[in-house]
Design a protein around this motif. Structure first.
Motif, PDB file in Angstrom:
ATOM      1  N   PHE A  51      -1.315  -1.153  -3.569  1.00 35.77           N
ATOM      2  CA  PHE A  51      -2.157  -0.080  -2.867  1.00 35.77           C
ATOM      3  C   PHE A  51      -1.224   0.603  -1.919  1.00 35.77           C
ATOM      4  CE2 PHE A  51      -4.487   0.847   0.972  1.00 35.77           C
ATOM      5  CZ  PHE A  51      -5.384   1.590   0.650  1.00 35.77           C
ATOM      6  N   ALA A  52      -0.226   0.105  -1.338  1.00 42.70           N
ATOM      7  CA  ALA A  52       0.757   1.106  -0.615  1.00 42.70           C
ATOM      8  C   ALA A  52       1.558   2.118  -1.782  1.00 42.70           C
ATOM      9  CB  ALA A  52       1.743  -0.097   0.044  1.00 42.70           C
ATOM     10  N   ALA A  53       1.679   1.428  -2.955  1.00 47.73           N
ATOM     11  CA  ALA A  53       2.597   2.365  -3.822  1.00 47.73           C
ATOM     12  C   ALA A  53       1.659   3.456  -4.005  1.00 47.73           C
ATOM     13  CB  ALA A  53       2.675   1.473  -4.752  1.00 47.73           C
ATOM     14  N   GLY A  54       0.420   3.417  -4.253  1.00 48.10           N
ATOM     15  CA  GLY A  54      -0.579   4.526  -4.448  1.00 48.10           C
ATOM     16  C   GLY A  54      -0.760   5.425  -3.220  1.00 48.10           C
ATOM     17  N   ILE A  55      -0.850   4.887  -1.986  1.00 45.42           N
ATOM     18  CA  ILE A  55      -0.788   5.447  -0.833  1.00 45.42           C
ATOM     19  C   ILE A  55       0.485   6.605  -0.771  1.00 45.42           C
ATOM     20  CG2 ILE A  55      -0.395   5.373   1.893  1.00 45.42           C
ATOM     21  CD1 ILE A  55      -3.253   5.069   0.786  1.00 45.42           C
ATOM     22  N   PHE A  56       1.734   5.984  -0.984  1.00 47.35           N
ATOM     23  CA  PHE A  56       2.903   6.626  -0.993  1.00 47.35           C
ATOM     24  C   PHE A  56       3.035   7.986  -1.905  1.00 47.35           C
ATOM     25  CE2 PHE A  56       5.561   5.535   2.497  1.00 47.35           C
ATOM     26  CZ  PHE A  56       6.828   5.958   2.288  1.00 47.35           C
ATOM     27  N   LEU A  57       2.616   7.582  -3.198  1.00 40.80           N
ATOM     28  CA  LEU A  57       2.411   8.458  -4.587  1.00 40.80           C
ATOM     29  C   LEU A  57       1.688   9.660  -4.017  1.00 40.80           C
ATOM     30  CD1 LEU A  57       3.268   9.360  -7.109  1.00 40.80           C
ATOM     31  CD2 LEU A  57       1.294   7.932  -7.770  1.00 40.80           C
ATOM     32  N   GLY A  58       0.434   9.246  -3.516  1.00 41.95           N
ATOM     33  CA  GLY A  58      -0.301  10.612  -3.160  1.00 41.95           C
ATOM     34  C   GLY A  58       0.211  11.360  -1.895  1.00 41.95           C
ATOM     35  N   LEU A 179      10.738  11.413  10.456  1.00 43.14           N
ATOM     36  CA  LEU A 179      11.052  12.889  10.512  1.00 43.14           C
ATOM     37  C   LEU A 179      10.036  13.856   9.924  1.00 43.14           C
ATOM     38  CD1 LEU A 179      13.145  15.052  11.444  1.00 43.14           C
ATOM     39  CD2 LEU A 179      14.357  14.604   9.285  1.00 43.14           C
ATOM     40  N   ALA A 180       9.485  13.079   8.642  1.00 44.63           N
ATOM     41  CA  ALA A 180       8.772  13.949   8.074  1.00 44.63           C
ATOM     42  C   ALA A 180       7.272  14.064   8.910  1.00 44.63           C
ATOM     43  CB  ALA A 180       8.324  13.087   6.623  1.00 44.63           C
ATOM     44  N   ILE A 181       6.879  12.999   9.690  1.00 39.96           N
ATOM     45  CA  ILE A 181       5.761  13.038  10.429  1.00 39.96           C
ATOM     46  C   ILE A 181       6.022  14.012  11.482  1.00 39.96           C
ATOM     47  CG2 ILE A 181       4.241  11.556  11.768  1.00 39.96           C
ATOM     48  CD1 ILE A 181       5.068   9.162  10.442  1.00 39.96           C
ATOM     49  N   GLY A 182       7.089  13.957  12.293  1.00 41.55           N
ATOM     50  CA  GLY A 182       7.536  14.696  13.552  1.00 41.55           C
ATOM     51  C   GLY A 182       7.657  16.339  13.080  1.00 41.55           C
ATOM     52  N   LEU A 183       7.574  16.601  12.014  1.00 40.62           N
ATOM     53  CA  LEU A 183       7.997  18.136  11.397  1.00 40.62           C
ATOM     54  C   LEU A 183       6.851  18.649  10.935  1.00 40.62           C
ATOM     55  CD1 LEU A 183      11.250  17.767   9.436  1.00 40.62           C
ATOM     56  CD2 LEU A 183      10.814  18.806  11.805  1.00 40.62           C
ATOM     57  N   GLN A 184       5.612  17.880  10.978  1.00 37.95           N
ATOM     58  CA  GLN A 184       4.357  18.340  10.425  1.00 37.95           C
ATOM     59  C   GLN A 184       3.775  19.161  11.310  1.00 37.95           C
ATOM     60  OE1 GLN A 184       3.253  17.949   7.319  1.00 37.95           O
ATOM     61  NE2 GLN A 184       5.506  16.765   7.298  1.00 37.95           N
ATOM     62  N   PRO A 185       3.160  20.787  10.716  1.00 32.01           N
ATOM     63  CA  PRO A 185       2.589  21.719  11.562  1.00 32.01           C
ATOM     64  C   PRO A 185       1.187  21.390  11.949  1.00 32.01           C
ATOM     65  CG  PRO A 185       2.621  22.385   9.460  1.00 32.01           C
ATOM     66  CD  PRO A 185       3.315  20.998   9.332  1.00 32.01           C
ATOM     67  N   GLN A 192      -1.945  11.820   7.730  1.00 32.25           N
ATOM     68  CA  GLN A 192      -1.914  11.562   6.514  1.00 32.25           C
ATOM     69  C   GLN A 192      -0.492  10.871   6.257  1.00 32.25           C
ATOM     70  OE1 GLN A 192      -2.385  14.871   3.867  1.00 32.25           O
ATOM     71  NE2 GLN A 192      -1.999  13.384   1.846  1.00 32.25           N
ATOM     72  N   ILE A 193       0.536  11.199   6.405  1.00 31.54           N
ATOM     73  CA  ILE A 193       1.764  10.778   6.069  1.00 31.54           C
ATOM     74  C   ILE A 193       2.161   9.442   7.071  1.00 31.54           C
ATOM     75  CG2 ILE A 193       4.365  11.099   6.216  1.00 31.54           C
ATOM     76  CD1 ILE A 193       3.759  13.973   6.139  1.00 31.54           C
ATOM     77  N   ALA A 194       1.567   9.411   8.117  1.00 31.44           N
ATOM     78  CA  ALA A 194       1.559   8.451   9.187  1.00 31.44           C
ATOM     79  C   ALA A 194       1.056   7.174   8.378  1.00 31.44           C
ATOM     80  CB  ALA A 194       1.235   8.546  10.615  1.00 31.44           C
ATOM     81  N   ILE A 195      -0.346   7.309   7.776  1.00 32.97           N
ATOM     82  CA  ILE A 195      -0.964   6.289   7.077  1.00 32.97           C
ATOM     83  C   ILE A 195      -0.193   5.457   5.971  1.00 32.97           C
ATOM     84  CG2 ILE A 195      -2.815   5.645   5.725  1.00 32.97           C
ATOM     85  CD1 ILE A 195      -4.528   7.932   7.075  1.00 32.97           C
ATOM     86  N   ALA A 196       0.589   6.467   5.150  1.00 37.91           N
ATOM     87  CA  ALA A 196       1.656   5.914   4.331  1.00 37.91           C
ATOM     88  C   ALA A 196       2.655   5.171   4.504  1.00 37.91           C
ATOM     89  CB  ALA A 196       1.955   7.128   3.305  1.00 37.91           C
ATOM     90  N   THR A 297      -6.208   7.765  -4.737  1.00 37.15           N
ATOM     91  CA  THR A 297      -7.466   8.421  -4.471  1.00 37.15           C
ATOM     92  C   THR A 297      -7.697   8.710  -2.900  1.00 37.15           C
ATOM     93  OG1 THR A 297      -7.976   7.444  -6.485  1.00 37.15           O
ATOM     94  CG2 THR A 297      -9.833   8.240  -4.977  1.00 37.15           C
ATOM     95  N   ILE A 298      -7.523   7.576  -2.352  1.00 36.22           N
ATOM     96  CA  ILE A 298      -7.921   7.780  -0.944  1.00 36.22           C
ATOM     97  C   ILE A 298      -6.819   8.631  -0.128  1.00 36.22           C
ATOM     98  CG2 ILE A 298      -7.227   6.578   1.458  1.00 36.22           C
ATOM     99  CD1 ILE A 298      -8.043   4.117  -0.129  1.00 36.22           C
ATOM    100  N   MET A 299      -5.475   9.061  -0.518  1.00 40.25           N
ATOM    101  CA  MET A 299      -4.826   9.965   0.115  1.00 40.25           C
ATOM    102  C   MET A 299      -5.366  11.478  -0.675  1.00 40.25           C
ATOM    103  SD  MET A 299      -2.831   8.645   1.771  1.00 40.25           S
ATOM    104  CE  MET A 299      -1.932   9.744   2.572  1.00 40.25           C
ATOM    105  N   ALA A 300      -5.696  11.419  -1.894  1.00 38.96           N
ATOM    106  CA  ALA A 300      -6.433  12.677  -2.293  1.00 38.96           C
ATOM    107  C   ALA A 300      -7.402  12.924  -1.573  1.00 38.96           C
ATOM    108  CB  ALA A 300      -6.634  12.502  -3.889  1.00 38.96           C
ATOM    109  N   VAL A 301      -8.363  12.338  -1.218  1.00 37.68           N
ATOM    110  CA  VAL A 301      -9.471  12.557  -0.445  1.00 37.68           C
ATOM    111  C   VAL A 301      -8.984  13.099   0.823  1.00 37.68           C
ATOM    112  CG1 VAL A 301     -11.695  11.657   0.687  1.00 37.68           C
ATOM    113  CG2 VAL A 301     -11.172  10.961  -1.761  1.00 37.68           C
TER     114      VAL A 301
END
Length: 306
Positions: A51-58, A179-185, A192-196, A297-301
């Motif tokens: 499940f985490a792999a799908g989250i990260f892929l999305g 860093l990816a989380i902190g740079l989000q506008p 979304q990234i934090a969940i992954a 699918t969850i990340m796509a939604v």
């Protein structure tokens, strides 16, 4: 901006405490001790990991890479070259280089330890040599998935040194994930990234903590590793927040470049570490794929509101 900052700080605190809780959980729960591990436990871990792999892929495909390429193309529109993909590739190769160095150091130290062990010679008959040659090697008969080199889960026969370099490698990943989380506008994209990252880090630190306990690592060293690892993503988030506070043309360009580098680390983690570990396994492959699709699918939604 205040709402965005609040969300990022909340993600920082959540990442810190979740990593600490998941890392120290095997120390206090008897169900996770070595003599109590059952097939049910392994089955649950398989499903959560897929499940985490799908989250990260999305998160990787639908947000991190897409936003990084858009921002870099906007800032460097005067350059007639795919700079976004080039910068992303730099992040990819940077993490690849770090992990190859870690593995090389680990292999050299293992060879040095083997060479330093005195060998005793005992009389042997010619029949013993023939028998030894005809005997199949245990390394050849290992299942293919056991031969897979994966920095996140290579915890067999852990020594103190190998544990240290393993956590150093994971910590580098965590800094760029933060860093990816902190740079989000936008706060939705940061969530979304934090969940992954939350799901991924929770599983990784829990699994490594469990393996360290089974390898008889002392509680003091285990605590040090977990605390250091837990601080890395918050440090990355803080760096990203500081970069985004002062919005000038130079800072915006630096932000786009750092976002591209961090997206390259996401690509590496997703496609060379997480997905191969799930797809190369022979245990319940269709069920694993199903949970990967659910996570994606969850990340796509979620991306609808990003």
């Amino acid at each position: 901006m205040d709402q965005l900052l609040d969300v990022k700080v909340g993600c920082l605190v959540a990442l810190l405490f979740l990593t600490l809780i998941c890392g120290f959980a095997p120390l206090f729960l008897n169900w996770f001790m070595k003599n109590r591990i059952t097939g049910t436990y392994e089955f649950i871990i398989y499903l959560i990991s897929s499940f985490a792999a799908g989250i990260f892929l999305g998160a990787c495909l639908l947000h991190v890479v897409a936003d990084a390429l858009t921002d870099i193309s906007t800032e460097l529109s005067f350059i007639d070259y795919p700079m976004g993909l080039l910068i992303l590739s730099l992040g990819f190769f940077f993490v690849l280089f770090i992990e190859r160095v870690v593995l090389q150091i680990s292999m050299r130290c293992r060879r040095s330890n083997q060479d330093g062990v005195p060998r005793t010679s005992t009389p042997r008959s010619p029949d013993a040599n023939i028998s030894e040659k005809s005997e199949p090697s245990s390394e050849i008969t290992m299942p293919p998935e056991d031969l897979h080199i994966h920095v996140h889960t290579d915890t067999n026969s852990l020594s103190s040194f190998r544990s240290l370099i393993l956590f150093c490698s994971l910590s580098i990943h965590s800094v760029f994930e933060g860093l990816a989380i902190g740079l989000q506008p936008k706060y939705v994209s940061a969530l979304q990234i934090a969940i992954a990252v939350l799901i991924h880090k929770g599983i990784i630190v829990f699994s490594l903590s469990l393996k360290l306990i089974q390898s008889m690592t002392t509680p003091v060293w285990l605590s040090i590793y977990i605390v250091i690892f837990s601080l890395m993503s918050p440090i990355g988030i803080m760096i990203g927040i500081l970069v985004t506070l002062n919005k000038t043309s130079v800072v915006t360009l630096v932000q786009a470049i750092l976002e591209g580098i961090s997206s390259g680390t996401f690509v590496y983690v997703t496609f060379l570490e997480i997905l191969p570990a799930e797809l190369n396994s022979r245990k319940r492959p269709l069920l694993r794929l199903f949970f990967i699709v659910i996570g994606f699918t969850i990340m796509a939604v979620i991306a609808i509101w990003a």
